[in-house]
Design a protein around this motif. Sequence first.
Motif, PDB file in Angstrom:
ATOM      1  N   HIS A  51       2.866 -16.063   5.941  1.00 46.15           N
ATOM      2  CA  HIS A  51       3.260 -15.794   4.563  1.00 46.15           C
ATOM      3  C   HIS A  51       4.171 -16.888   3.999  1.00 46.15           C
ATOM      4  O   HIS A  51       4.913 -16.666   3.050  1.00 46.15           O
ATOM      5  N   ARG A  99      11.765  -1.073  -1.399  1.00 50.40           N
ATOM      6  CA  ARG A  99      11.849  -1.765  -2.685  1.00 50.40           C
ATOM      7  C   ARG A  99      12.552  -0.906  -3.728  1.00 50.40           C
ATOM      8  O   ARG A  99      13.453  -1.370  -4.436  1.00 50.40           O
ATOM      9  N   ARG A 151       7.461   0.586  -0.185  1.00 43.68           N
ATOM     10  CA  ARG A 151       7.867   0.996  -1.539  1.00 43.68           C
ATOM     11  C   ARG A 151       9.237   1.658  -1.515  1.00 43.68           C
ATOM     12  O   ARG A 151      10.046   1.467  -2.434  1.00 43.68           O
ATOM     13  N   GLU A 202       2.620   0.731   3.429  1.00 41.52           N
ATOM     14  CA  GLU A 202       2.853   0.516   1.999  1.00 41.52           C
ATOM     15  C   GLU A 202       3.798   1.556   1.428  1.00 41.52           C
ATOM     16  O   GLU A 202       4.646   1.248   0.587  1.00 41.52           O
ATOM     17  N   ARG A 215       7.621  -5.159   3.150  1.00 38.09           N
ATOM     18  CA  ARG A 215       6.543  -4.781   4.066  1.00 38.09           C
ATOM     19  C   ARG A 215       6.878  -5.208   5.499  1.00 38.09           C
ATOM     20  O   ARG A 215       6.658  -4.465   6.456  1.00 38.09           O
ATOM     21  N   GLN A 238      10.016 -11.354  -2.752  1.00 36.36           N
ATOM     22  CA  GLN A 238       8.622 -11.494  -2.316  1.00 36.36           C
ATOM     23  C   GLN A 238       8.046 -10.132  -1.931  1.00 36.36           C
ATOM     24  O   GLN A 238       8.709  -9.304  -1.318  1.00 36.36           O
ATOM     25  N   GLU A 239       6.782  -9.922  -2.270  1.00 37.76           N
ATOM     26  CA  GLU A 239       6.128  -8.658  -1.963  1.00 37.76           C
ATOM     27  C   GLU A 239       6.070  -8.388  -0.468  1.00 37.76           C
ATOM     28  O   GLU A 239       6.110  -7.241  -0.021  1.00 37.76           O
ATOM     29  N   GLU A 240       5.981  -9.426   0.324  1.00 31.82           N
ATOM     30  CA  GLU A 240       5.825  -9.262   1.757  1.00 31.82           C
ATOM     31  C   GLU A 240       7.124  -8.883   2.445  1.00 31.82           C
ATOM     32  O   GLU A 240       7.107  -8.335   3.560  1.00 31.82           O
ATOM     33  N   CYS A 241       8.266  -9.128   1.813  1.00 36.33           N
ATOM     34  CA  CYS A 241       9.553  -8.895   2.477  1.00 36.33           C
ATOM     35  C   CYS A 241       9.770  -7.425   2.834  1.00 36.33           C
ATOM     36  O   CYS A 241      10.030  -7.107   3.999  1.00 36.33           O
TER      37      CYS A 241
END
Length: 583
Positions: free
Chosen positions: A267, A357, A354, A350, A329, A324-327
């Motif tokens: 990533h 986040r 969430r 996921e 996760r 970052q979206e991956e963090c």
Amino acid sequence: MQRVNRQPQGHLWAGGSRADWMRVGAATNDPTPSMRMSWSLAALLSASMAVPGAPSAGGLQAVQPAPEFVWDARAVEHLLNRAGFGGTGAEIARGLELGPEGLIDELLSARRAWVDTEPALFRWEDFGLDHMQVTLESAPYYQHSTEEQIAMCKDARVVDRNQFLELYQRWFASMARSDDPLRDRMTLFWHGFFTTSWEVVKRKYELIRQFQWLRREALGSYADLLHGIVRDPAMLQFLDQTASSKQHPNENLARELLELFSLGEGHYTELDVREAARALTGNRCASDGSFEFLSGAHDAGPKTILDRTETFDDRALVEHLLAQEECPRWVARRLLRWFEGLEPEPERLERYARVLRQEQFELRPFLRTLALDPAFYRDEVVGTRVLSPIEHLAFACHKLEIEPDGHFLNKAGVILGQSFYLPPSVKGWPEGLDWITNDALLRRGNVLGALLGMLEATPEATAIEAASGRAATERAEVMVRGDLEILVRTLEGRRWEPGADLRARLAASGARTDAEVAAWLLEEWLPGPPARGTPRVVSGWIASERATRGLLAGAWLDDDVARTELLRALAHLIFSLPEAHLG
């Protein structure tokens, strides 16, 4: 003491395979220590691979969560196992009374105050050494005689090492007493997440300060931890950040920050690593063990990291990674694997990403959500996670109410392969079945046997044969003998006496017959229900041992010497059972 029925409804280990691990020992009707440690690893591996949901080294997909959430004794014990280091019968009964929300709220709150003490700071340059303890000819004490210099350095190192071991002993005691179990469990998690080693960071001051910070923030914010770790003096030394400058940026910290601390492999690019290294220049560990920023060493120019260009410094870099979206996760995956022992399904991952986040990376909401999730109590999760060596020892000490000496813990950690601040690599320690080998089980039995006063450090000791098994190889016996010498001599040198005294609790249980005593001890000591044949095997061992002493059933409970000896031997036996290594 209130007895709690923890027996599952038709489930021992993912459909009943849990019993396979002890099939060899149970089939012999000879539950002696020599048989205990000769169980075949192949039996465990074949059982875990044959039954869906059993743990495996590579991880398995979880099935759909159970439709209902039953708050019974087994659910309580499961939460205490995963959010701490096991529960006694009394603690399980209390958990039933509190209910799931009450118990997790209690676990998320500190039970016993922990006061950090300021560690002693040694400036090695005052002793003719640099930070790696290599002689400096220009240091103030170089004019002293070699003998005097060596003596001064030796004394300083002893004090430095002792304060480190005292901290470890204090932390392990907190685990064993269940002072603040979830905080200690999360501290152990972060200890393997943000790995640092005393082999590189020679002075213990920075390591002690790092540990205190990790434990203090263990249940707080991952975002705060990520910001803090790039300024942590021990981490800066461990990853050679002190040698980084704008002319020659060192990439070690940048690489681990992206790969292990925030995003995971695949990533980021090599260009991202190089640019992140530029953003981290100037961050140093000062000679007094504190963080310092050297503006002259920092590269203040524009950098392009993960498709964004700006004049990143460490604060801006971490904020960019958190966005970052991956963090979330990556962090959620690590936490779910830690608490459930399984690789999470994409949908489950996921969902919890969430949660992180939405809660701005606060950990308490994540942990509370997990503890109240019915899927956390599904059959594939309960009683299938292999305990690491330090977890297994902490479980045993909590159940037995004993607190090992720090010097013993240090030696035991080396033997077991999980030492305080000594990970095998920057990736931390292994998980799951990677911990389970024949030698590993042998060593675990030795550590506990030494702690219980069951072993002697002599070349001719029959304990060698008892611990290693009848089919042990010559190499294995040499290894065992070395372990025994190290463990027992360490305890003798520290004047250790096993403090486990189960007389009052056993008397309060009302157990008198061999079967009753076996059932009570298994219920009280194991982190879950015993395999189907285990109570009969343990009961048979008690009958055999008392018969050799000429004691009637129940009579040994009234004999101080026999009771002490047999209970310690039973503890050694039960905590060496296969199901004692699962939580």
